[in-house]
Design a protein around this motif. Structure first.
Motif, short mmCIF file in Angstrom:
data_model
loop_
_atom_site.label_atom_id
_atom_site.label_comp_id
_atom_site.label_asym_id
_atom_site.label_seq_id
_atom_site.Cartn_x
_atom_site.Cartn_y
_atom_site.Cartn_z
N SER D 44 0.83 -1.20 0.00
CA SER D 44 0.00 0.00 0.00
C SER D 44 0.87 1.26 0.00
CB SER D 44 -0.93 -0.07 1.19
OG SER D 44 -0.95 1.09 1.90
N PHE D 47 2.25 1.66 -3.48
CA PHE D 47 1.25 2.24 -4.38
C PHE D 47 1.19 3.75 -4.22
CE2 PHE D 47 -1.21 -1.96 -4.14
CZ PHE D 47 -0.59 -2.43 -5.27
N LEU D 48 1.31 4.20 -2.99
CA LEU D 48 1.28 5.65 -2.76
C LEU D 48 2.49 6.31 -3.41
CD1 LEU D 48 -0.68 7.42 -1.14
CD2 LEU D 48 1.14 7.67 0.50
N PRO D 53 -3.07 6.94 -4.90
CA PRO D 53 -3.64 6.92 -3.55
C PRO D 53 -4.90 6.08 -3.42
CG PRO D 53 -3.93 9.05 -4.58
CD PRO D 53 -3.02 8.29 -5.45
N ASP D 54 -5.70 6.00 -4.50
CA ASP D 54 -6.91 5.19 -4.42
C ASP D 54 -6.59 3.73 -4.15
OD1 ASP D 54 -9.56 6.58 -5.26
OD2 ASP D 54 -7.97 7.49 -6.44
N VAL D 55 -5.65 3.21 -4.94
CA VAL D 55 -5.26 1.82 -4.77
C VAL D 55 -4.62 1.62 -3.40
CG1 VAL D 55 -3.96 -0.05 -5.77
CG2 VAL D 55 -4.90 1.69 -7.23
N ALA D 56 -3.80 2.60 -2.99
CA ALA D 56 -3.13 2.49 -1.70
C ALA D 56 -4.14 2.38 -0.58
CB ALA D 56 -2.23 3.71 -1.48
N MET D 57 -5.21 3.18 -0.68
CA MET D 57 -6.20 3.13 0.40
C MET D 57 -6.95 1.80 0.41
SD MET D 57 -9.22 5.73 1.28
CE MET D 57 -8.37 7.18 1.73
N THR D 58 -7.26 1.29 -0.78
CA THR D 58 -7.94 0.00 -0.83
C THR D 58 -7.09 -1.07 -0.17
OG1 THR D 58 -8.64 0.72 -3.00
CG2 THR D 58 -9.22 -1.49 -2.38
N GLU D 59 -5.81 -1.09 -0.56
CA GLU D 59 -4.93 -2.12 -0.03
C GLU D 59 -4.77 -1.97 1.48
OE1 GLU D 59 -2.92 -4.32 -2.47
OE2 GLU D 59 -3.13 -5.44 -0.63
#
Lengths: 232, 86, 118, 84, 165, 108
Positions: D44, D47-48, D53-59
């Protein structure tokens, strides 16, 4: 041993296949055609600040509907698999109750986590986050409650009700877009507003909130089903 | 001046991360690794804030909020498993 | 940077695949699968990354007018978002089946489940 | 500050591969699951760094609690089968 | 009555949290926040909030400010102590588990007490049962209940008692 | 000026993070490791977040939220972990003088 060697050989072969991909990779210098379209048109067409959200909810909204359906199916199958032949309680080992620190802490934190989940999916069109992240955060709040009280039985009927109502509303908004605006799941059935405000981007916040509730209910039902299994 | 200090600070945080990673890889007991996991996730919060600072995007901090509120869940799950409360 | 991330993703995928192939314990195979899953996601996001650009979210730092020259490709991110969520669903499904298999045989060893082998 | 993100990428890459090796080769099953959770938490942050950031938050939201919890619940139920 | 008060306090603290998180007080943000906080406050009516059980008297508010100041001082002291131990080559340790007593009844107050103890010099709450707290102490100065209570608990309890009772 | 203060707060915070990492490696047993890990990383994170808030004052509110969460969740997870570790009988450092908790549990 043979199994290990065969696996290693396979991995090595796969690695040899991937290596040229890695070495020959050159990052693009400019956006490709599709991405360029999204980058230039999102703000004007849909009024969403977060382009990823715009793609997930509107441009590729039908895919998202399919994704939510897949998630629903997997949650339902988890429930079905675990429910089949669920024997009457075999007693099992009594579980150690949580300490006072954890129960108090979780009761203080669970409402805050839930509110954070709502914040994330309501602001999905402005900040990172959205329905899937918010749903996962809400399910994490449910998880904290389950951790503090292992024997707790969650209200399956409430979860199922939230799940099906939000799913129904999601499809209804999609159809409304077909009737009143450009197509299925078109967000322009509501005014687009000013870029960057909470009440903007048409129906995107509404749709993402419904997705958030639905995803949260699906994850919660998975957790509840797994937590109610008996020890073997 | 400020840039230099921030870079040094990032380096120190990276060093702390490496030390905690060493404890995670080495063990020796399961609980030791869980402590290392806890410390790693907390250092990662500072890391996220530093990335936000370096890129100049305040919206990245939302990820740090989620991280701060949820990363302790993993530790609690493992702790409850270890004490046979799950 | 993209190259490092790409290499990491490939390595994670290979490590996970190796674990899934060599372990005999069902739960360990599922753990290895989640590692491989994370690796693939890293690969897709790394492919979408472009040097010197920033996240595809418009705000004070990135006004809408210059978006096309400042942001990275948003499409891979939307794909990975989907993939991660579906990944959890799949993991839960696999775990439910692992539990059922254990209920049937009182064992997680994959070697004990040979009936369906042709 | 220009050095922060590339250095962080290398650090995260090393940590993720280390954690993945623990997850696949480690002897203790709970630690293998925890290491898999660590891989996704570090992914995560990666990803950031890669500006997603969207993917990072999901993860972060999913990898931190949900996946680990699902594993430990099943593991808690089948405690006897822990040692293969 | 008590339940209604709890719901209102929970609602208020959730709304404050929402506004701080959003960072603005635009009308649409506030409206959505009120709706969300109301739904959650209803759903978690039995739960606690940070404001619940807080005595809203002037002396309690004063105690809250003093508590924050005292806590910050102790936190810094704790870290300097950790720094001293960690950097000294010999690791001067004399660890042990001691038992202390608290008079606090409020659950929120007890949770705050346990957290404060964990963050202050050399102590870590391990278990809490009734009026007894079990504390891991890096450098045990006295194994007796009364002396340990005076050394570890008394400082915080003084303020928390005024705040929560 | 504020920039400089922020930068040095950030530096102080990361120094504490480093001390926490060092404590995690050097301490002899699990409980002392938890102590070093919790205290040093909590203050370290708070100071770093404060430093960043000085560098970018417009982020201060969100950073304060993160700081408060860290302040509450970090000791909580440490306590739960310490309880679990004590219950499963994790090895204690040989210097451990007394253990009232084990004594009382032994009686019960």
């Amino acid at each position: 041993m043979i199994r290990r060697a065969a696996a290693l050989a396979l991995i090595a072969a796969l690695g040899a296949l991937l290596l040229p991909l890695l070495l020959g990779y050159h990052p693009d210098e400019a956006l490709n055609l599709t991405a360029c379209y999204y980058a230039e048109r999102t703000a004007a067409d849909l009024g969403a600040a977060n382009i990823v959200t715009a793609i997930v909810v509107t441009y590729r909204g039908l895919d998202t509907l399919g994704e939510v359906t897949v998630l629903f199916l997997s949650a339902a199958v988890v429930g079905l698999v675990l429910a089949r032949g669920r024997t009457a309680t075999t007693g099992g080992r009594p579980r150690l109750p949580a300490g006072e620190l954890l129960t108090t802490g979780s009761r203080l934190l669970a409402p805050l986590i839930m509110l954070l989940g709502i914040y994330i999916f309501v602001n999905g069109h402005l900040t990172p986050g959205g329905g899937f992240q918010g749903g996962a955060v809400i399910a994490s709040g449910v998880l904290l409650l389950l951790l503090a009280e292992p024997g707790r039985r969650l209200g399956h009927r409430v979860i199922a009700l939230v799940e099906s109502l939000s799913g129904l509303a999601y499809v209804a908004i999609g159809v409304a877009g077909l009737v009143y605006a450009g197509g299925f799941l078109d967000n322009r059935i509501l005014p687009i507003g000013t870029l960057g405000e909470l009440a903007s981007a048409g129906a995107i916040p509404v749709i993402y909130s419904l997705i958030g509730l639905k995803v949260g209910a699906e994850f919660s039902s998975m957790l509840a089903n797994l937590s109610e299994t008996e020890e073997l | 001046m400020v840039e230099l200090v921030v870079t040094i600070a990032a380096g120190l945080a990276g060093l702390a991360f490496l030390l905690a990673l060493f404890r995670f890889l080495k063990g020796p007991s399961d609980a030791d690794r869980v402590v290392a996991f806890d410390v790693l996730t907390i250092i990662a919060i500072t890391g996220i804030a530093l990335v936000a600072l370096a890129e100049g995007r305040g919206i990245y901090l939302d990820v740090a909020v989620v991280y701060a509120l949820l990363s302790f869940l993993g530790v609690i799950v493992v702790a409850r498993y270890l004490e046979r409360g799950l | 940077m993209a190259h490092i991330a790409l290499a990491t993703g490939f390595l994670l995928f290979l490590i996970g695949l190796y674990g899934a192939l060599t372990n005999r314990n069902l739960l360990r195979m599922i753990v290895a699968f989640t590692v491989a899953d994370a690796g693939i996601n890293v690969v897709i996001v790394a492919v979408g990354h472009m040097r010197g650009r920033t996240a595809p979210i418009l705000d004070g730092a990135v006004p809408a007018a210059e978006a096309a020259s400042r942001i990275i490709d948003p499409v891979p991110q939307a794909l990975v978002l989907t993939a991660i969520v579906i990944g959890v669903g799949i993991t839960a499904l696999m775990l439910a089946y692992a539990y059922k298999l254990y209920e049937a045989r009182r064992s997680l060893d994959i070697g004990k489940f040979m009936e369906l082998k042709w | 500050m220009a050095w922060i993100t590339p250095a962080l990428t290398v650090l995260l890459a090393a940590a993720m591969i280390g954690a993945a090796l623990v997850a696949v080769l480690g002897r203790s099953l709970p630690i293998a699951i925890l290491a898999a959770g660590l891989v996704s938490l570090l992914a995560s942050v990666l990803f950031l760094v890669l500006a997603s950031p969207d993917v990072a938050m999901t993860e972060a939201a999913i990898g931190s609690g949900l996946t680990t919890f699902l594993f430990f619940f099943v593991l808690g139920r089948v405690r006897g089968g822990e040692h293969d | 009555m008590d339940r209604a008060r709890g719901v209102i306090l929970l609602f208020a603290s959730l709304l404050v949290f929402w506004l701080v998180l959003s960072g603005t007080a635009a009308s649409d943000v506030v409206l959505v926040g009120i709706a969300a906080a109301a739904v959650i406050a209803m759903a978690f009516a039995g739960n606690l909030s940070f404001l619940a059980e807080f005595r809203a008297t002037p002396s309690a508010v004063v105690a809250a400010f003093l508590y924050v100041g005292y806590f910050a001082k102790e936190l810094v002291k704790a870290n300097l102590a950790v720094a001293r131990i960690v950097t000294s080559p010999a690791l001067p340790l004399n660890p042990g588990f001691v038992k202390v007593r608290t008079r606090l009844k409020s659950r929120v107050g007890r949770a705050l007490l346990a957290n404060s103890i964990t963050l202050t010099p050399g102590t870590l709450t391990v278990e809490m049962e009734g009026e007894w707290l079990y504390i891991h102490w890096v450098s045990v100065e006295s194994p007796e209940v009364e002396a340990a209570t005076a050394a570890i608990v008394a400082g915080f309890e003084h303020y928390l008692e005024a705040m929560y009772g | 000026m504020l920039d400089l203060v922020g930068a040095f707060l950030l530096l102080a915070g990361t120094v504490f993070l480093l001390l926490g990492g060092l404590g995690l490696v050097r301490m002899p047993d699990l409980f002392t490791r938890i102590q070093a890990g919790t205290k040093a990383t909590t203050l370290g994170t708070l100071l770093s977040l404060g430093g960043i808030a000085c560098l970018r004052p417009d982020w201060a509110l969100k950073l304060a939220v993160i700081g408060l969460f860290v302040l509450f969740t970090n000791p909580l997870s440490s306590q739960v972990l310490a309880r679990a570790a004590h219950r499963i009988g994790t090895a204690k450092a040989p210097e451990t003088a007394i253990d009232r908790l084990a004594e009382d549990k032994g009686e019960a």
